[in-house]
Design an enzyme around this catalytic site. Structure first.
Site, PDB file in Angstrom:
ATOM      1  N   VAL A  26     -31.898  18.090  -1.267  1.00  0.00           N
ATOM      2  CA  VAL A  26     -32.242  16.789  -0.697  1.00  0.00           C
ATOM      3  C   VAL A  26     -32.317  15.741  -1.801  1.00  0.00           C
ATOM      4  O   VAL A  26     -31.751  14.648  -1.696  1.00  0.00           O
ATOM      5  CB  VAL A  26     -33.570  16.852   0.085  1.00  0.00           C
ATOM      6  CG1 VAL A  26     -33.971  15.453   0.545  1.00  0.00           C
ATOM      7  CG2 VAL A  26     -33.437  17.788   1.285  1.00  0.00           C
ATOM      8  N   GLU A  47     -38.328  23.005 -11.028  1.00  0.00           N
ATOM      9  CA  GLU A  47     -36.919  23.355 -11.142  1.00  0.00           C
ATOM     10  C   GLU A  47     -36.070  22.259 -10.513  1.00  0.00           C
ATOM     11  O   GLU A  47     -36.561  21.419  -9.746  1.00  0.00           O
ATOM     12  CB  GLU A  47     -36.635  24.694 -10.444  1.00  0.00           C
ATOM     13  CG  GLU A  47     -37.419  25.881 -11.014  1.00  0.00           C
ATOM     14  CD  GLU A  47     -37.171  27.146 -10.231  1.00  0.00           C
ATOM     15  OE1 GLU A  47     -36.679  27.049  -9.089  1.00  0.00           O
ATOM     16  OE2 GLU A  47     -37.476  28.232 -10.749  1.00  0.00           O
ATOM     17  N   PRO A 177       4.163   4.497   1.378  1.00  0.00           N
ATOM     18  CA  PRO A 177       5.542   4.920   1.608  1.00  0.00           C
ATOM     19  C   PRO A 177       6.085   4.668   3.013  1.00  0.00           C
ATOM     20  O   PRO A 177       7.281   4.848   3.243  1.00  0.00           O
ATOM     21  CB  PRO A 177       5.493   6.418   1.321  1.00  0.00           C
ATOM     22  CG  PRO A 177       4.090   6.801   1.656  1.00  0.00           C
ATOM     23  CD  PRO A 177       3.239   5.633   1.238  1.00  0.00           C
ATOM     24  N   ASP A 200       7.729  -6.969   3.496  1.00  0.00           N
ATOM     25  CA  ASP A 200       9.028  -6.372   3.198  1.00  0.00           C
ATOM     26  C   ASP A 200       9.420  -5.426   4.332  1.00  0.00           C
ATOM     27  O   ASP A 200       8.554  -4.917   5.055  1.00  0.00           O
ATOM     28  CB  ASP A 200       8.953  -5.573   1.895  1.00  0.00           C
ATOM     29  CG  ASP A 200       9.063  -6.444   0.662  1.00  0.00           C
ATOM     30  OD1 ASP A 200       9.459  -7.619   0.807  1.00  0.00           O
ATOM     31  OD2 ASP A 200       8.754  -5.956  -0.444  1.00  0.00           O
ATOM     32  N   LYS A 222      14.057 -12.627   5.742  1.00  0.00           N
ATOM     33  CA  LYS A 222      14.608 -13.717   6.555  1.00  0.00           C
ATOM     34  C   LYS A 222      14.122 -15.096   6.117  1.00  0.00           C
ATOM     35  O   LYS A 222      14.339 -16.082   6.813  1.00  0.00           O
ATOM     36  CB  LYS A 222      14.255 -13.480   8.021  1.00  0.00           C
ATOM     37  CG  LYS A 222      14.907 -12.225   8.598  1.00  0.00           C
ATOM     38  CD  LYS A 222      14.548 -12.015  10.062  1.00  0.00           C
ATOM     39  CE  LYS A 222      15.223 -10.751  10.602  1.00  0.00           C
ATOM     40  NZ  LYS A 222      14.864 -10.504  12.029  1.00  0.00           N
ATOM     41  N   GLY A 254       5.346   0.957  -0.828  1.00  0.00           N
ATOM     42  CA  GLY A 254       4.951   1.691  -2.017  1.00  0.00           C
ATOM     43  C   GLY A 254       3.879   0.977  -2.803  1.00  0.00           C
ATOM     44  O   GLY A 254       2.880   0.502  -2.254  1.00  0.00           O
ATOM     45  N   MET A 337      15.994   4.099  -4.876  1.00  0.00           N
ATOM     46  CA  MET A 337      17.071   3.129  -4.636  1.00  0.00           C
ATOM     47  C   MET A 337      18.396   3.593  -5.220  1.00  0.00           C
ATOM     48  O   MET A 337      19.181   2.799  -5.732  1.00  0.00           O
ATOM     49  CB  MET A 337      16.688   1.758  -5.218  1.00  0.00           C
ATOM     50  CG  MET A 337      15.397   1.194  -4.676  1.00  0.00           C
ATOM     51  SD  MET A 337      14.951  -0.406  -5.408  1.00  0.00           S
ATOM     52  CE  MET A 337      14.540   0.107  -7.082  1.00  0.00           C
TER      53      MET A 337
END
Length: 410
Positions: A26, A47, A177, A200, A222, A254, A337
């Site tokens: 505890v 202890e 990823p 992206d 775009k 990434g 890539m």
């Protein structure tokens, strides 16, 4: 008890005496939070567990290696009674009552004058949950409520609007990823708080559908760029929206600094005087092979791995990669890539000494529902890519680690 629930309060314990009776499990769980609060902690116990003993050795707590004695709580502001000696616990509790010291008892909550809530933290907010029904007190339920609230704050599913003025700026967030569950907790929270998201195509697209209707989502591919290069146009868009006082998230696949042009955006924002926060992401160079059952390092097989951009061929004058040196390495080679250049890459590696039968794996759309793995060798990879119609995005792994472990899609 239901008619008189506990009164919740936050204790400011910096520099104030806290006495902990008992050095078991505890105490081991509770001490770190008391240390973080800056309390002057005195542990009374013959202890202690090795972890508690390490706290004493580090000077984080003062350990009196003896049983409880009357008077130990005289100068305390707060006491945690958690020993295995029921008589000592009762005596210490009585002393706490005499000295008006708030006292928590792990062995008998009903005899305590304070309860420890289930607590969690998220971005400067502490969530504390107490069960107020005495007969129905269930620590597991209390902890589950705590966990649900904290997780909601962290991942953005529970949004608490900021009523103070937020500082406009840009957060450069690595989205991981592709699997939306693999974005960092901080990245997901910043997405939930954004006014504008410039994303992206390789970012975790599923997260965009969860954004509130007022959030403007812009596809980076775009953005009209006219006489500007695409990257300059993205930089200008980030600056323009931030200058309008908006909270902007630049969501990248990434990690922003692993072939993600993240530093170019940071530099452009710095030149414009725009505050920028960088949130690292899980790089596909490690996570995608892992998702396909390939460890980039493995004991007795590979003690190194090298990540290389394959967006230009080895014989291209723009290439900055020392391919002949890479051919001499014995570890793992991870190429990002490089799908459309893999034939020339394999040819160059073999020409400089890499064995033609070196295993190769191509993992397409890694960590997403469309993930697939195609295996080959350096000698066969060019034809395999054509025959199997492997398309970007795909991570290419070269080396003996490809043969290690089971294939998840086998």
């Amino acid at each position: 008890m239901a008619e008189h629930p506990p009164y919740p309060v936050g204790l400011r314990l910096l520099g104030r005496r806290v006495v902990v009776l008992g050095g078991g499990q505890v105490a081991q769980r509770r001490l770190p939070a008391l240390i973080a609060a800056g309390a002057d902690i005195r542990l009374v116990s013959p202890e202690a567990t090795p972890s508690v003993e390490a706290m004493a050795d580090a000077g984080e707590i003062t350990w009196l290696r003896r049983p409880y004695q009357d008077g130990d709580l005289a100068d305390a502001w707060y006491a945690l009674i958690a020993s295995s000696d029921s008589e000592a616990n009762a005596a210490a509790s009585a002393e706490a009552e005499r000295h008006r010291v708030w006292c928590v008892r792990s062995d008998d909550a009903d005899a305590a004058t304070a309860w420890t809530p289930a607590t969690g933290h998220s971005e400067g907010v502490t969530v504390a949950v107490l069960t107020t029904e005495a007969k129905g007190r269930d620590p597991r339920h209390t902890a589950a409520v705590r966990d649900a609230v904290v997780e909601g704050l962290r991942d953005g599913t529970l949004v608490a609007p900021h009523h103070r003025t937020r500082t406009p700026g840009v957060a450069l967030v690595g989205g991981g990823p592709g699997d939306p569950d693999l974005i960092t907790v901080r990245g997901r929270r910043l997405l939930a708080e954004a006014d504008v998201v410039i994303a992206d195509r390789l970012g975790p697209r599923d997260l965009l559908a969860e954004l509130p209707p007022h959030v403007e989502v812009i596809d980076a591919a775009k953005i009209p760029y006219g006489r500007y290069m695409a990257q300059e146009a993205i930089n200008n868009a980030l600056i323009e929206h931030a200058r309008q006082g908006k909270s902007v998230v630049r969501l990248k696949g990434g990690d922003p600094f692993v072939f993600g042009r993240g530093m170019e955006e940071v530099q452009a924002l710095a030149e414009a005087g725009i505050a920028c926060t960088v949130v690292p992401g899980i790089s596909s160079s490690i996570s995608v092979p892992g998702a396909a059952g390939i460890p980039v390092t493995h004991r007795g097989v590979a003690h190194e791995f090298t990540v290389v951009s394959g967006h230009v061929a080895p014989d291209d004058e723009r290439s900055l990669v020392d391919w002949p040196s890479l051919a001499g390495l014995t570890g793992t080679l991870v190429i990002l890539m490089g799908v459309d250049k893999i034939g020339k890459i394999a040819e160059t590696l073999v020409a400089h000494g890499k064995a033609p039968d070196t295993p190769v794996a191509l993992v397409q759309e890694g960590t997403t529902a469309a993930q697939r793995r195609v295996d080959a060798t350096l000698a066969t990879v060019a034809e395999t890519v054509r025959a199997e119609d492997v398309r970007p995005p795909a991570v290419i792994v070269i080396g003996p680690v490809v043969k290690e472990g089971p294939r998840p899609d086998a």
